[in-house]
Scaffold this motif. Structure first.
Motif, short mmCIF file in Angstrom:
data_model
loop_
_atom_site.label_atom_id
_atom_site.label_comp_id
_atom_site.label_asym_id
_atom_site.label_seq_id
_atom_site.Cartn_x
_atom_site.Cartn_y
_atom_site.Cartn_z
N THR A 7 0.87 -1.18 0.00
CA THR A 7 0.00 0.00 0.00
C THR A 7 0.90 1.22 0.00
N ILE A 8 0.65 2.13 -0.91
CA ILE A 8 1.52 3.28 -1.13
C ILE A 8 0.72 4.56 -0.95
N LYS A 9 1.29 5.51 -0.25
CA LYS A 9 0.66 6.82 -0.09
C LYS A 9 1.20 7.75 -1.17
N ILE A 10 0.32 8.19 -2.06
CA ILE A 10 0.68 9.18 -3.07
C ILE A 10 -0.13 10.43 -2.78
N GLY A 11 0.56 11.47 -2.33
CA GLY A 11 -0.16 12.65 -1.87
C GLY A 11 -1.06 12.27 -0.71
N ASN A 12 -2.35 12.54 -0.86
CA ASN A 12 -3.31 12.22 0.19
C ASN A 12 -4.08 10.93 -0.09
N ARG A 13 -3.64 10.16 -1.08
CA ARG A 13 -4.38 8.95 -1.46
C ARG A 13 -3.61 7.69 -1.12
N GLU A 14 -4.35 6.69 -0.61
CA GLU A 14 -3.79 5.36 -0.43
C GLU A 14 -4.02 4.59 -1.72
N VAL A 15 -2.95 4.01 -2.24
CA VAL A 15 -3.04 3.25 -3.50
C VAL A 15 -2.60 1.83 -3.21
N GLN A 19 -8.14 -0.75 -2.25
CA GLN A 19 -8.45 0.66 -2.43
C GLN A 19 -9.14 0.87 -3.78
N THR A 20 -9.84 2.00 -3.91
CA THR A 20 -10.40 2.36 -5.21
C THR A 20 -9.26 2.51 -6.22
N PRO A 21 -9.39 1.93 -7.43
CA PRO A 21 -8.30 2.07 -8.41
C PRO A 21 -7.92 3.53 -8.63
N ALA A 180 18.59 1.83 -5.28
CA ALA A 180 18.52 3.26 -4.96
C ALA A 180 17.71 3.51 -3.69
N GLY A 181 17.17 2.45 -3.11
CA GLY A 181 16.46 2.56 -1.84
C GLY A 181 14.98 2.85 -1.96
N CYS A 182 14.42 2.78 -3.17
CA CYS A 182 12.99 3.05 -3.35
C CYS A 182 12.17 1.85 -2.89
N LYS A 183 11.19 2.09 -2.04
CA LYS A 183 10.32 1.03 -1.53
C LYS A 183 8.90 1.12 -2.08
N ASP A 184 8.61 2.21 -2.79
CA ASP A 184 7.26 2.44 -3.30
C ASP A 184 7.28 2.40 -4.83
N LEU A 185 7.11 1.21 -5.38
CA LEU A 185 7.17 1.01 -6.83
C LEU A 185 5.87 0.44 -7.35
N ILE A 186 5.37 1.02 -8.44
CA ILE A 186 4.22 0.48 -9.15
C ILE A 186 4.62 0.31 -10.61
N VAL A 230 -11.04 -1.86 -17.34
CA VAL A 230 -11.93 -2.49 -16.37
C VAL A 230 -11.53 -3.95 -16.15
N ALA A 231 -11.23 -4.64 -17.24
CA ALA A 231 -10.81 -6.05 -17.12
C ALA A 231 -9.52 -6.17 -16.32
N SER A 232 -8.62 -5.21 -16.47
CA SER A 232 -7.34 -5.28 -15.76
C SER A 232 -7.54 -5.15 -14.25
N VAL A 233 -8.54 -4.37 -13.84
CA VAL A 233 -8.82 -4.25 -12.41
C VAL A 233 -9.24 -5.61 -11.84
N ALA A 234 -10.01 -6.37 -12.63
CA ALA A 234 -10.41 -7.71 -12.20
C ALA A 234 -9.20 -8.64 -12.04
N LEU A 235 -8.10 -8.29 -12.66
CA LEU A 235 -6.87 -9.07 -12.54
C LEU A 235 -5.92 -8.49 -11.50
N GLY A 236 -6.38 -7.49 -10.79
CA GLY A 236 -5.59 -6.95 -9.69
C GLY A 236 -4.91 -5.63 -9.95
N ALA A 237 -5.16 -4.98 -11.10
CA ALA A 237 -4.54 -3.68 -11.36
C ALA A 237 -5.02 -2.66 -10.33
N THR A 238 -4.08 -1.91 -9.76
CA THR A 238 -4.43 -0.90 -8.75
C THR A 238 -4.37 0.53 -9.29
N VAL A 239 -3.76 0.68 -10.46
CA VAL A 239 -3.59 2.00 -11.08
C VAL A 239 -3.96 1.90 -12.56
N ILE A 240 -4.71 2.87 -13.05
CA ILE A 240 -5.04 2.94 -14.47
C ILE A 240 -4.64 4.31 -15.00
#
Length: 355
Positions: A7-15, A19-21, A180-186, A230-240
């Motif tokens: 789960t990644i915080k981008i600005g004020n949103r949990e992604v 969560q909502t895509p 490079a130490g990045c822990k928040d990758l999508i 829409v189909a990709s969300v059914a396969l687990g996509a969290t970002v469109i």
């Protein structure tokens, strides 16, 4: 194996899962070199419900050379940009850097996030100074490890499109991000053709990529319409991510495969519905289904039946509602006699079955 935060915080949103895509409207060059139009695009994206607007940050000189021949000229008959040199195309499509702050400010007024894709080190620093909540790497830059290392070192969430990348390319890229130490990758599954076809989208790669690299996976979608997203969300996509314009008929470098406002609004609604529909593995009636159980079939007396009378297909029947014995007990009922007088319309129970 999970290598990155799920789960990644981008600005004020949990992604992330559950969560909502996260819906990104990509402006690209659809502003047609008008700041007023760019701000109209921001307004329309916010009204449609997009969670973020994305720009591209470069100049023609940071992208290529001002040469109008050979490999610097687009002569492919099938290309949307046939007849342009790379330099002229990027000059036409780029978003002036002085526009970034007004665009960011307009997004903020709407409560919508804004970030960008940098194409060189100077753009990375420029965007970092503007306070972007995350960075995006384009498919065409996903083998540019020095640039990715620079971006990842900023300590902000990183979204990378995977168009054209081999498994080996992706492994190199992910290793670079981790080092490079990045822990928040999508990662975004992407097909780098414009427009892309559903057939070439291969979105079954999404769950495989997620397991392979231990990070969230979404979709950068260049197909027409919203079905693939829409189909990709059914396969687990969290970002469109989808390209967005006010009106395809207005033209623009990416207008052909961009969504219009009503389509973007549909994307927001339908991907949220798809995410809600995932739920959990469940084989029992849901809470809301309980009241519907009464409309199943069950075994009823269809005539008045005297005590000791044999149950038959003439005096019993499998009908609705479902307050009696389940249909699977019909053979047992038909081999029994009534234990007492039974009135027509009575749901049969085990205590009504005698010897």
């Amino acid at each position: 194996m999970k290598f990155f935060n799920q789960t990644i915080k981008i600005g004020n949103r949990e992604v992330g899962p559950g969560q909502t895509p996260f819906i990104i409207a990509e402006m690209s060059g659809n502003h047609n070199q008008s700041l007023d139009r760019a701000l109209e695009i921001v307004d329309a994206a916010a009204k449609a419900g997009a969670h973020a607007l994305k720009l591209q940050t470069y100049t023609a000189d940071t992208m290529t050379l001002d040469i109008k021949t050979d490999e610097f000229f687009i002569s492919d008959e099938k290309s949307l940009w046939k007849g342009s040199s790379l330099y002229d195309l990027y000059k036409q499509a780029y978003t002036p850097w002085e526009w970034h702050k007004p665009i960011f400010d307009r997004c903020k007024e709407h409560g919508m996030l804004c970030f960008s894709t940098p194409f060189d080190d100077t753009a990375v620093d420029f965007l970092d100074d503007l306070g972007v909540p995350c960075f995006k790497v384009a498919s065409f830059e996903n083998t540019h490890l020095p640039l990715i290392r620079k971006i990842a070192s900023k300590g902000k969430p990183l979204i990378i499109s995977t168009g054209m990348a081999t498994l080996s390319d992706l492994q190199d890229m992910v290793d670079c991000v981790k080092s490079a130490g990045c822990k928040d990758l999508i990662l975004l599954k992407c097909t780098s053709t414009y427009p892309a076809t559903p057939k070439d989208s291969n979105i079954l790669t999404i769950p495989h990529m997620r397991e392979m690299f231990g990070c969230q996976v979404g979709l950068s979608d260049h197909t027409m319409g919203v079905g693939v997203s829409v189909a990709s969300v059914a396969l687990g996509a969290t970002v469109i991510e989808k390209h967005f314009t006010l009106n395809r008929a207005d033209g623009g470098v990416d207008s052909t495969f961009s969504l219009e406002p009503a389509e973007l609004a549909s994307l927001v609604v339908e991907t949220e519905r798809a995410a809600q529909a995932l739920g959990v593995v469940n084989y029992a009636p849901t809470g809301n289904e309980q009241k519907s159980l009464v409309f199943r079939r069950s075994i009823y007396a269809t005539k008045d039946i005297k005590k000791g009378e044999t149950f038959t297909s003439e005096n019993t029947k499998v009908i609705r509602p479902g307050l009696g014995l389940a249909p699977k007990y019909l053979d047992k009922v038909l081999s029994s006699k009534a234990s007492r007088d039974i009135k027509r319309g009575t749901p049969l129970k085990f205590e009504l079955l005698g010897e």
